[in-house]
Each structure stands twice: as C-alpha cells, then as structure tokens.
Design a protein around this motif. Structure first.
Motif, PDB file in Angstrom:
ATOM      1  N   ASP A  21     -12.946 -39.118   0.591  1.00  0.00           N
ATOM      2  CA  ASP A  21     -13.918 -38.588   1.682  1.00  0.00           C
ATOM      3  C   ASP A  21     -13.767 -37.081   1.674  1.00  0.00           C
ATOM      4  OD1 ASP A  21     -14.145 -41.265   2.214  1.00  0.00           O
ATOM      5  OD2 ASP A  21     -13.237 -41.212   4.304  1.00  0.00           O
ATOM      6  N   SER A  22     -15.005 -36.510   2.416  1.00  0.00           N
ATOM      7  CA  SER A  22     -15.002 -35.306   2.657  1.00  0.00           C
ATOM      8  C   SER A  22     -13.881 -34.694   3.528  1.00  0.00           C
ATOM      9  CB  SER A  22     -16.597 -34.751   3.347  1.00  0.00           C
ATOM     10  OG  SER A  22     -16.804 -33.639   3.558  1.00  0.00           O
ATOM     11  N   GLY A  23     -13.308 -33.532   3.226  1.00  0.00           N
ATOM     12  CA  GLY A  23     -12.516 -32.760   3.935  1.00  0.00           C
ATOM     13  C   GLY A  23     -10.922 -33.312   3.837  1.00  0.00           C
ATOM     14  N   VAL A  24     -10.837 -34.093   2.872  1.00  0.00           N
ATOM     15  CA  VAL A  24      -9.463 -34.596   2.474  1.00  0.00           C
ATOM     16  C   VAL A  24      -8.760 -33.508   1.639  1.00  0.00           C
ATOM     17  CG1 VAL A  24     -10.076 -37.110   2.487  1.00  0.00           C
ATOM     18  CG2 VAL A  24     -10.240 -35.720   0.273  1.00  0.00           C
ATOM     19  N   GLY A  25      -9.478 -32.314   1.028  1.00  0.00           N
ATOM     20  CA  GLY A  25      -8.729 -31.277   0.451  1.00  0.00           C
ATOM     21  C   GLY A  25      -8.979 -31.441  -1.038  1.00  0.00           C
ATOM     22  N   LYS A  26      -9.900 -32.137  -1.574  1.00  0.00           N
ATOM     23  CA  LYS A  26      -9.977 -32.009  -2.950  1.00  0.00           C
ATOM     24  C   LYS A  26     -10.271 -30.754  -3.468  1.00  0.00           C
ATOM     25  CE  LYS A  26     -13.462 -35.052  -2.821  1.00  0.00           C
ATOM     26  NZ  LYS A  26     -13.748 -35.115  -1.166  1.00  0.00           N
ATOM     27  N   SER A  27     -11.407 -29.970  -2.874  1.00  0.00           N
ATOM     28  CA  SER A  27     -11.711 -28.752  -3.568  1.00  0.00           C
ATOM     29  C   SER A  27     -10.405 -27.598  -3.640  1.00  0.00           C
ATOM     30  CB  SER A  27     -12.777 -27.970  -2.874  1.00  0.00           C
ATOM     31  OG  SER A  27     -13.796 -28.759  -3.004  1.00  0.00           O
ATOM     32  N   ASN A  28      -9.410 -28.201  -2.439  1.00  0.00           N
ATOM     33  CA  ASN A  28      -8.349 -27.034  -2.537  1.00  0.00           C
ATOM     34  C   ASN A  28      -7.206 -27.479  -3.496  1.00  0.00           C
ATOM     35  OD1 ASN A  28      -8.679 -24.856  -0.810  1.00  0.00           O
ATOM     36  ND2 ASN A  28      -8.427 -25.950   1.101  1.00  0.00           N
ATOM     37  N   LEU A  29      -7.261 -28.962  -3.573  1.00  0.00           N
ATOM     38  CA  LEU A  29      -6.398 -29.181  -4.742  1.00  0.00           C
ATOM     39  C   LEU A  29      -6.656 -28.659  -5.797  1.00  0.00           C
ATOM     40  CD1 LEU A  29      -5.699 -32.844  -3.872  1.00  0.00           C
ATOM     41  CD2 LEU A  29      -3.908 -31.418  -4.062  1.00  0.00           C
ATOM     42  N   LEU A  30      -7.883 -28.652  -6.366  1.00  0.00           N
ATOM     43  CA  LEU A  30      -8.245 -28.052  -7.626  1.00  0.00           C
ATOM     44  C   LEU A  30      -8.131 -26.744  -7.753  1.00  0.00           C
ATOM     45  CD1 LEU A  30      -9.859 -28.457 -10.038  1.00  0.00           C
ATOM     46  CD2 LEU A  30     -12.013 -28.348  -9.186  1.00  0.00           C
ATOM     47  N   ALA A  31      -8.234 -26.071  -6.550  1.00  0.00           N
ATOM     48  CA  ALA A  31      -8.224 -24.562  -6.409  1.00  0.00           C
ATOM     49  C   ALA A  31      -6.742 -24.136  -6.733  1.00  0.00           C
ATOM     50  CB  ALA A  31      -8.911 -23.884  -5.382  1.00  0.00           C
ATOM     51  N   ARG A  32      -6.004 -24.981  -6.074  1.00  0.00           N
ATOM     52  CA  ARG A  32      -4.611 -24.550  -6.286  1.00  0.00           C
ATOM     53  C   ARG A  32      -4.083 -24.747  -7.634  1.00  0.00           C
ATOM     54  NH1 ARG A  32      -1.588 -21.349  -3.640  1.00  0.00           N
ATOM     55  NH2 ARG A  32      -1.807 -22.668  -1.569  1.00  0.00           N
ATOM     56  N   PHE A  33      -4.468 -25.827  -8.348  1.00  0.00           N
ATOM     57  CA  PHE A  33      -4.132 -26.238  -9.778  1.00  0.00           C
ATOM     58  C   PHE A  33      -4.578 -25.239 -10.567  1.00  0.00           C
ATOM     59  CE2 PHE A  33      -4.995 -28.666 -13.467  1.00  0.00           C
ATOM     60  CZ  PHE A  33      -3.729 -28.812 -13.887  1.00  0.00           C
ATOM     61  N   ALA A  34      -5.958 -24.941 -10.589  1.00  0.00           N
ATOM     62  CA  ALA A  34      -6.627 -24.300 -11.578  1.00  0.00           C
ATOM     63  C   ALA A  34      -6.410 -22.752 -11.173  1.00  0.00           C
ATOM     64  CB  ALA A  34      -8.040 -24.388 -11.523  1.00  0.00           C
ATOM     65  N   ARG A  35      -6.253 -22.176 -10.230  1.00  0.00           N
ATOM     66  CA  ARG A  35      -6.230 -20.604  -9.794  1.00  0.00           C
ATOM     67  C   ARG A  35      -4.955 -20.288  -8.846  1.00  0.00           C
ATOM     68  NH1 ARG A  35     -11.416 -22.598  -9.223  1.00  0.00           N
ATOM     69  NH2 ARG A  35     -11.113 -22.116  -6.817  1.00  0.00           N
ATOM     70  N   GLU A  37      -5.035 -20.900  -5.854  1.00  0.00           N
ATOM     71  CA  GLU A  37      -5.689 -20.342  -4.515  1.00  0.00           C
ATOM     72  C   GLU A  37      -5.804 -21.372  -3.529  1.00  0.00           C
ATOM     73  OE1 GLU A  37      -8.562 -17.176  -6.905  1.00  0.00           O
ATOM     74  OE2 GLU A  37      -9.365 -18.797  -6.075  1.00  0.00           O
ATOM     75  N   PHE A  38      -5.944 -21.055  -2.451  1.00  0.00           N
ATOM     76  CA  PHE A  38      -6.279 -22.143  -1.122  1.00  0.00           C
ATOM     77  C   PHE A  38      -7.014 -21.224  -0.401  1.00  0.00           C
ATOM     78  CE2 PHE A  38      -5.172 -23.675   3.082  1.00  0.00           C
ATOM     79  CZ  PHE A  38      -5.155 -25.273   2.761  1.00  0.00           C
ATOM     80  N   TYR A  39      -8.127 -22.039   0.259  1.00  0.00           N
ATOM     81  CA  TYR A  39      -8.905 -21.425   1.282  1.00  0.00           C
ATOM     82  C   TYR A  39      -8.832 -22.435   2.288  1.00  0.00           C
ATOM     83  CZ  TYR A  39     -10.774 -20.047  -3.223  1.00  0.00           C
ATOM     84  OH  TYR A  39     -10.826 -19.170  -4.381  1.00  0.00           O
ATOM     85  N   SER A  40      -8.294 -21.587   3.549  1.00  0.00           N
ATOM     86  CA  SER A  40      -7.838 -22.540   4.709  1.00  0.00           C
ATOM     87  C   SER A  40      -9.298 -22.654   5.683  1.00  0.00           C
ATOM     88  CB  SER A  40      -7.202 -21.415   5.819  1.00  0.00           C
ATOM     89  OG  SER A  40      -7.859 -20.225   5.946  1.00  0.00           O
ATOM     90  N   ASN A  41     -10.369 -21.954   5.334  1.00  0.00           N
ATOM     91  CA  ASN A  41     -11.645 -22.098   6.031  1.00  0.00           C
ATOM     92  C   ASN A  41     -12.691 -22.524   5.054  1.00  0.00           C
ATOM     93  OD1 ASN A  41     -10.711 -21.210   8.532  1.00  0.00           O
ATOM     94  ND2 ASN A  41     -11.098 -18.910   7.807  1.00  0.00           N
ATOM     95  N   SER A  42     -12.419 -23.379   3.907  1.00  0.00           N
ATOM     96  CA  SER A  42     -13.140 -23.944   3.051  1.00  0.00           C
ATOM     97  C   SER A  42     -14.605 -24.931   3.804  1.00  0.00           C
ATOM     98  CB  SER A  42     -12.514 -24.574   1.818  1.00  0.00           C
ATOM     99  OG  SER A  42     -11.970 -25.596   2.187  1.00  0.00           O
ATOM    100  N   LYS A  43     -15.561 -24.786   3.298  1.00  0.00           N
ATOM    101  CA  LYS A  43     -16.589 -25.680   3.661  1.00  0.00           C
ATOM    102  C   LYS A  43     -17.072 -26.308   2.667  1.00  0.00           C
ATOM    103  CE  LYS A  43     -17.845 -22.503   7.667  1.00  0.00           C
ATOM    104  NZ  LYS A  43     -18.852 -21.811   8.162  1.00  0.00           N
ATOM    105  N   SER A  44     -17.561 -27.720   2.638  1.00  0.00           N
ATOM    106  CA  SER A  44     -18.326 -28.483   1.726  1.00  0.00           C
ATOM    107  C   SER A  44     -19.495 -28.023   1.434  1.00  0.00           C
ATOM    108  CB  SER A  44     -18.449 -29.935   2.501  1.00  0.00           C
ATOM    109  OG  SER A  44     -17.366 -30.476   2.681  1.00  0.00           O
TER     110      SER A  44
END
Length: 226
Positions: A21-35, A37-44
């Motif tokens: 689902d949207s907002g579960v942190g998929k993009s941040n998991l990818l950002a943390r793994f690949a770069r 990085e973590f974005y506390s205010n990331s938006k879909s």
C-alpha cells in the motif's frame, strides 16, 4: 547474463519489484538500500522508478534492478508491465497500520496474476522503529509468511535495521535457484541425446510444473526481526 557497454559480461541482472500500500515506506527502503538516504517528508509520485545496485554473492557480481511503484498503488494502476521479467518481490506493510497488513493478500494475488507462483517473495514489516505505535506483531507477520511460504523480515528504513539484509536475502535465494538451473543445464549438455545448445535463464514463467520447484517453494521459511 548480460553484456555491458564495453562488451564484457556482467554476471547477473535480477529484476525485483516492491509491492504494498501507499505510505508503507517502499521508496524509503529503496533509498536506504541504494543510496543510504531517508526522506522523512517523502511524498508519493506518479510513475515507476527503479535503482540498480551491485551486490556480490558467492564471488559473483549481481546487479539487482529494483522497481518501485512510486505512488501508482494509490490508484490501483500497477500494470502488468511493472511485473514483467520480475524474479523477486518484496511485499511491504507498515507494522503501525494494520490496514496495510490486511492488504498483503491482495498484493500477493496480484503478483501471482502477473508472475509465476515461484517468484521469490519476502514479506517485509517496515517501520519496526515505531514500537509504541505498533499494530501488527512480529508473530503475526511470521505466521502469515509461513502460511504463504514466504521469507519474512521486519525492517526500518529510518534506522536502517535489516534493510540490506532483506535485499541480500532475496538476491541470494534467486542466485541459488539460478545456479541449480545452470548445473542442470550443464548435465543435460553432456548427454548427446539432448538437443544442442540451450540457454538457461531464470524465467518465472518456465518450468512451472517442474517437480523440483514444487518441492522447493513450500519449504522456504526464514525470518528475522529487529
């Protein structure tokens, strides 16, 4: 295998998709793994994003091409093209939002609609750092994973807990299956009665009725929590 731009051989390229689902942190998991990085205010956002990350497994260089739905799941507009060629999947839920855990079955059904049942899948309970807000216990996640014959891990993109381990687990398992296929192919080539050269690829749509794969998939059980 694939050819790199200079004509040399890369070892392997595995496509892995992120679902949930949207907002579960998929993009941040990818950002943390690949770069890292973590974005506390990331938006879909709308579209599809992917990152390619090099990993080493048993002395082989593996390129994991990890695809993120990037907001499409809000509109249930994830298309079959997103899944095409995927050999692995991370199905992610938020441990602090039970609704996202209840959606896991729907995401698994969609995955298996577009991919073979034997696509390597890990169930990921993200945001394990939100201990006071937890709505889904580790035991519940593990139980669902065992019922559906999935790997299981709890992660935190915020504090990095188990993020690298989750991706390494799925890549290692894909590589293990591919290695077995390569060995089987080499044995077949020694038999003159078998047709000449046959390319071996990790294609989730082939060998769906192969007895060995039927035996392997249900027995996979591995979990780890923070």
């Amino acid at each position: 295998m694939a050819l790199s731009e200079d004509g040399s051989h890369d070892d392997y390229l595995f496509k892995i998709v992120l679902l949930g689902d949207s907002g579960v942190g998929k993009s941040n998991l990818l950002a943390r793994f690949a770069r890292n990085e973590f974005y506390s205010n990331s938006k879909s956002t709308i579209g599809v994003e992917f990152q390619t990350q090099k990993m080493e497994v048993n002395g082989r260089e593996i390129k994991a091409q990890i695809w993120d739905t990037a907001g499409q799941e809000r509109f249930r507009a994830v298309t079959s093209a997103y899944y095409r060629g995927a050999v692995g999947a991370l199905v992610v839920y938020d441990v602090s939002r039970r609704q996202t855990f209840d959606s896991v079955g729907r995401w698994l059904n969609e995955l298996h609609t577009h991919c073979d049942m034997n696509v390597i899948t890990i169930l990921v309970g993200n945001k394990s750092d939100l201990k006071d807000a937890r709505e889904v216990s580790t035991a519940e996640g593990k139980s669902l994973a065992e019922t559906r014959s999935l790997f299981f891990m709890e992660t935190s993109a915020l504090d990095s807990s188990n993020v690298n381990a989750a991706f390494l687990t799925i890549v290692t398992e894909i590589y293990s299956i591919l290695s077995k296929k390569v060995m089987q192919s080499q044995e077949l080539k020694k038999d003159p009665s078998i047709g000449s050269k046959k390319t071996v690829v990790l294609d989730p749509k082939q060998d769906a009725n192969n007895e060995e794969k039927k035996e392997e998939a249900p027995k996979k059980s591995w979990c780890c929590s923070s």
